[in-house]
Design a protein around this motif. Structure first.
Motif, PDB file in Angstrom:
ATOM      1  N   ASP A   1       0.829  -1.196   0.000  1.00 23.87           N
ATOM      2  CA  ASP A   1       0.000   0.000   0.000  1.00 23.87           C
ATOM      3  C   ASP A   1       0.870   1.255   0.000  1.00 23.87           C
ATOM      4  O   ASP A   1       2.098   1.176  -0.142  1.00 23.87           O
ATOM      5  CB  ASP A   1      -0.973  -0.006   1.180  1.00 23.87           C
ATOM      6  N   SER A   2       0.259   2.410   0.154  1.00 19.34           N
ATOM      7  CA  SER A   2       0.991   3.678   0.078  1.00 19.34           C
ATOM      8  C   SER A   2       2.012   3.852   1.189  1.00 19.34           C
ATOM      9  O   SER A   2       2.916   4.682   1.086  1.00 19.34           O
ATOM     10  CB  SER A   2       0.006   4.849   0.092  1.00 19.34           C
ATOM     11  N   GLU A   3       1.890   3.048   2.260  1.00 15.96           N
ATOM     12  CA  GLU A   3       2.834   3.122   3.376  1.00 15.96           C
ATOM     13  C   GLU A   3       3.826   1.965   3.357  1.00 15.96           C
ATOM     14  O   GLU A   3       4.504   1.706   4.344  1.00 15.96           O
ATOM     15  CB  GLU A   3       2.076   3.133   4.704  1.00 15.96           C
TER      16      GLU A   3
END
Length: 318
Positions: free
Chosen positions: A288-290
């Motif tokens: 994911d974005s993290e």
């Protein structure tokens, strides 16, 4: 069911320990009353040992089960606390929530801690020892996934109990092999430490190999110490009891619904190594974005390959 004494503690428990983690909000998030009925059933069937933790948030479930059954089991809890004050808060929280005058076993909850754990958590450890001195805790220990920490605990003069991970596929074992962990556990036993095993089914990853995995674990323990099993239904309690009593469970295994599985990523544990992505046969995992693993339930085949690939045991069956 056979009972064993935990090392030099004098605490006598059944070979099967009820693991309460899957009931709490980290996994199934069962209603207190529903979970309590399952725990109470286990107590009424003879299991006298329950494992929990501050972070599991299952104290209400256990307290209610005691009310239902009228049985007070041996209870082991643990906390990630680093400081004296935080550990004091954790112990007092457990005493109050469980409405007990003392706790049987309390651990430094340190699955991935290094051998500096007793220095890094010196305040928390001091608190545990003081509460043991006051009689508010009977036995002090450490829970760990690491071979080197298990070896260290084997010779630590203030450690009464060690709660290590062990399973036939080495899932989640850190700083060594399965054989290394076996040797470390044997060293603890030889030095009089109380022991019981966690995650003999690899956090759910080996549920499809239940008998092989349990036969391995039971063969290794040889009735020297118990095994903690996470359970969320009365049927699971009964199946595990039959196994521990040496009864035939072929029908139960055949009727186990292995397809109804959900895999979850423990975000605080995932390091974004992407090994789970490489192992997934159906491209159901992405970052994911993290840079944390994310599982697409619609494409998940439920094979569990990701659990076996994860070096941190960050993906678990829920």
């Amino acid at each position: 069911m056979r009972r064993v004494v935990l090392g030099k503690t004098g605490i006598e428990v059944t070979e099967l320990c009820f693991g309460s983690l899957p009931m709490g909000p980290l996994q199934k998030n069962m209603p207190v009353e529903e979970a309590a009925e399952v725990i109470a059933h286990a107590l009424e069937q003879g299991i006298n040992f329950v494992d929990t933790a501050q972070g599991y948030k299952t104290y209400p479930h256990i307290r209610r089960a005691m009310d239902i059954s009228g049985i007070v089991p041996i209870i082991a809890s643990k906390s990630h606390a680093l400081s004296y004050d935080d550990m004091k808060m954790a112990i007092e929280q457990a005493l109050e929530a469980l409405d007990l005058p003392h706790l049987d076993i309390f651990y430094l909850h340190a699955p991935r801690a290094s051998t500096d754990v007793f220095n890094e958590r010196s305040g928390a450890f001091k608190c545990l020892l003081e509460y043991r001195e006051k009689g508010k805790i009977k036995a002090v220990g450490i829970s760990t996934h690491a071979v080197d920490v298990t070896n260290l605990a084997a010779t630590h003069p203030e450690i009464d109990m060690v709660y290590p991970i062990l399973n036939r596929q080495s899932l989640g074992i850190l700083t060594g092999t399965r054989e290394d962990m076996e040797n470390a556990i044997n060293k603890c036993h030889e030095n009089g430490k109380g022991l019981y095993l966690m995650k003999v089914l690899g956090g759910g990853g080996l549920i499809g190999e239940y008998k092989q995995s349990m036969d391995y674990a039971m063969g290794f323990t040889a009735s020297r110490f118990p095994i903690s099993m996470g359970m969320v239904t009365k049927a699971e309690v009964d199946m595990n009891l039959k196994y521990f009593r040496g009864e035939d469970i072929s029908n139960e295994i055949a009727n186990t619904k292995l397809t109804n599985k959900t895999f979850a990523v423990f975000r605080s544990v995932c390091t974004g190594c992407k090994k789970c992505i490489e192992a997934c046969p159906n491209h159901a995992i992405s970052m994911d974005s993290e840079s944390i693993a994310d599982i697409d339930a619609a494409n998940c085949l439920g094979c569990g390959y990701c659990i076996g690939a994860c070096p941190r045991l960050a993906i678990r069956l829920t």
